[in-house]
Design an enzyme around this catalytic site. Sequence first.
Site, short mmCIF file in Angstrom:
data_model
loop_
_atom_site.label_atom_id
_atom_site.label_comp_id
_atom_site.label_asym_id
_atom_site.label_seq_id
_atom_site.Cartn_x
_atom_site.Cartn_y
_atom_site.Cartn_z
N HIS A 102 0.83 -1.20 0.00
CA HIS A 102 0.00 0.00 0.00
C HIS A 102 0.87 1.25 0.00
CE1 HIS A 102 -3.72 2.28 1.03
NE2 HIS A 102 -2.87 3.06 1.66
N TYR A 103 1.81 1.30 0.91
CA TYR A 103 2.66 2.49 1.01
C TYR A 103 3.73 2.51 -0.07
CZ TYR A 103 0.06 3.21 5.20
OH TYR A 103 -0.99 3.42 6.06
N HIS A 104 4.10 1.36 -0.54
CA HIS A 104 5.03 1.29 -1.65
C HIS A 104 4.42 1.98 -2.87
CE1 HIS A 104 8.28 -0.57 -4.09
NE2 HIS A 104 7.37 -0.46 -5.05
N TYR B 138 -6.17 -0.42 12.46
CA TYR B 138 -4.91 0.31 12.57
C TYR B 138 -4.61 0.71 14.02
CZ TYR B 138 -2.50 1.43 8.22
OH TYR B 138 -1.70 1.38 7.10
N SER C 2 4.00 5.77 -2.34
CA SER C 2 5.26 6.51 -2.36
C SER C 2 5.76 6.72 -3.78
CB SER C 2 6.31 5.80 -1.52
OG SER C 2 5.94 5.81 -0.15
#
Length: 711
Positions: A324-326, A498, A329
């Site tokens: 997800h964050y990959h 989360y 970014s």
Amino acid sequence: MRIELLRIFVSVTGLTFLSTGCLSDDAIVSQGGSSTKGVYEPTAPSDSEVRAEAFSVLNLDYPGMEEVKAHFEAGEPGKAALALRDYYRYSAPVNNPLVNLLGTTLSDAERSVADDALFENGYRFKVSTFVDETNHPYSYMNAAGDGIDWTLHADGDQEQRGQLHRHQWFVPQAKAYYVTRDDRYITSWIGVYDDWWKTHPAPESYPEANQPKDYIGWVPLSVAARVQDMCTLMEYYRWADAFDAAALTRFVERLSFQVDFIRNNYWSDSNHRISQAQAVALAGLLFPEMKAASEWVDSGTSILNEETAKQYFADGWLKDNDLHYHIGSIESFRSAMLVAAANGQTGRFPASYTEAIRRMVEVEKYLIYPNYAVYNAADGDYNYSTPNFGDTRPTSWTRNILLRHMRNYRDLFPDDEELKWLASQGAEGKMPPTGIKCFEDGGHYTIRNGWTRESTMMVLVNAAQTPVEAWHRQWDNNNFELYVNGRQFFPDSGVFSYNSGSSDRNTYARTDNHSTLTLDKVNISSCRGVCLLAEERADYDLLILENPSYSGLTHRRSVWFVEERFFVILDEGYGSAAGTVNLNFLLLPGGSSEVVVDADQNGAHTAFADGNNLLVRTFANKPVTTATRTGNVSLKLDNSTTRKAYRIDMKKSADDAAARFITILCPTKDATSETVGASFVDEPFSETSARISVTVGGREYRLSYTLEPKN
């Protein structure tokens, strides 16, 4: 009235985009022209309506700011504000390639978000994917029904509480205004933003190591999201009559304050720092008249350049180790580079920066499933297109988003024939290779036989970071997902919550909630995954992964993809540990007759009416028992679906060299008509080799591996 020509600058940089200086015909009337009601005669706000401090953040000597400076120095802040409004309408010399005004459309989903957030609809603010029982965002209307209660926390998840302050409904409202010219949307934005600003004063600082808990609205990541959106909002509202001079000065002052707040509170690493740097760089590039603009650009672009090396493994994986964050970014790096190029600052990003993005893109390219470009309503919510490992939340990555990414990457790397193929849905370019793809640093591996929806693809995770080292990780080494013809047969459990340290988050992260091996049903104690062998042959592909899961028990998982038709998994838990070795499998959701656990045969099968099914059988080197379990799968926060699962247990003594399991995963139209079998040819266990025999469709297959002895 003095008429001025609006000059539209289109920067030609080798990048294919439309400058947002291009406006629809009715937007250009004259100086002071209205985008909604024809000729508009603006009135300067009273001096008391304008904070003189707003002009202290501006470089009044910047070209085009002459009238602003003259009125301000004459003690006329109201007239200076009106001149500033004209500057942003007619003189601001920037191009924002991230917003295409001529191509702006408003989807039904965006219109719903914009409308829900209005006062008359109860201030139902979009906050990530959190919705109430009516499938609408939660209402933030106060008890009196006449204002906003920012303290409401209906869902209870800390992520909802945090993401509220990213104001995710602002951009949909701006698009709704631009498409409809309905002033309700911009008036709502101004009023809600003013109210938020009044009720959320900033702390003096927000240190990463000692975060002030009463100021969640000022988490630097949320501030970065707001700044990025402000860069977009200016494009949609620049010509709006309702965006009056007083509101504009508040906008400018708040932008400057928030950018400086980020700069003073950069986090040391993680995807937060990347988003922060992106926001600072964009603000400097798109608001060059701000006094600190050049410092913002220097700061943001310098950090972005640094982080492509600091936060990424050599194979292109983000060290957060979460897809997800990959993916997010990549967009941070890409957007900053595009805006710099569009505004004559290409040199901010050297060739090494672009090549780092290319490696990041390679990860996304191989990790998404091949149905990303094909809509298929029949599979419902489980027709998602990324693995569900860690905090990925596949529902965030719809087919439209992923396909747009492939097109963006094709434009960024026009020499890449594989990206052309993916972006064009196979109409152009060259299909990427099949077989095995290893991202050993990031600990993710894929095996596939094609790139179209009908293909088969397995994804495995065997990383070298624990959740303590990389918070988005789970205790899931040697876990896998299996995609066949648009269906995920073993979706990972996901994250659900989360809330750091919560029982829900910990439950979903537990090892036995993944399709991997455990000892006595407890979490593995080590995530130090390695790849021992990756081999492609004419008759099969072979991947061997290993993890020292427990003190005294190493888990080796060998996967053969035989004839590009079926998978054979050899799980070996070897070492001196004693206890019950558990082999866990978590199946996809389905009806009681569609997904069936065959406990008496140590396996399961599916019976979907469309003929896309799977037979699973496990064979062991010692007696085993199989227990049916109830599992869960969560594709977005606070949403979960139950599914069937099962566990195969084997007693292991300290004298047993290894607990060994052979599992056959056989895609088939009719699982009840298939017969499979397996046996060990090589007892006892060896640390350097294995030989097994499997039978599928009446044919015997001899499978083996040989490894170099460990030092």
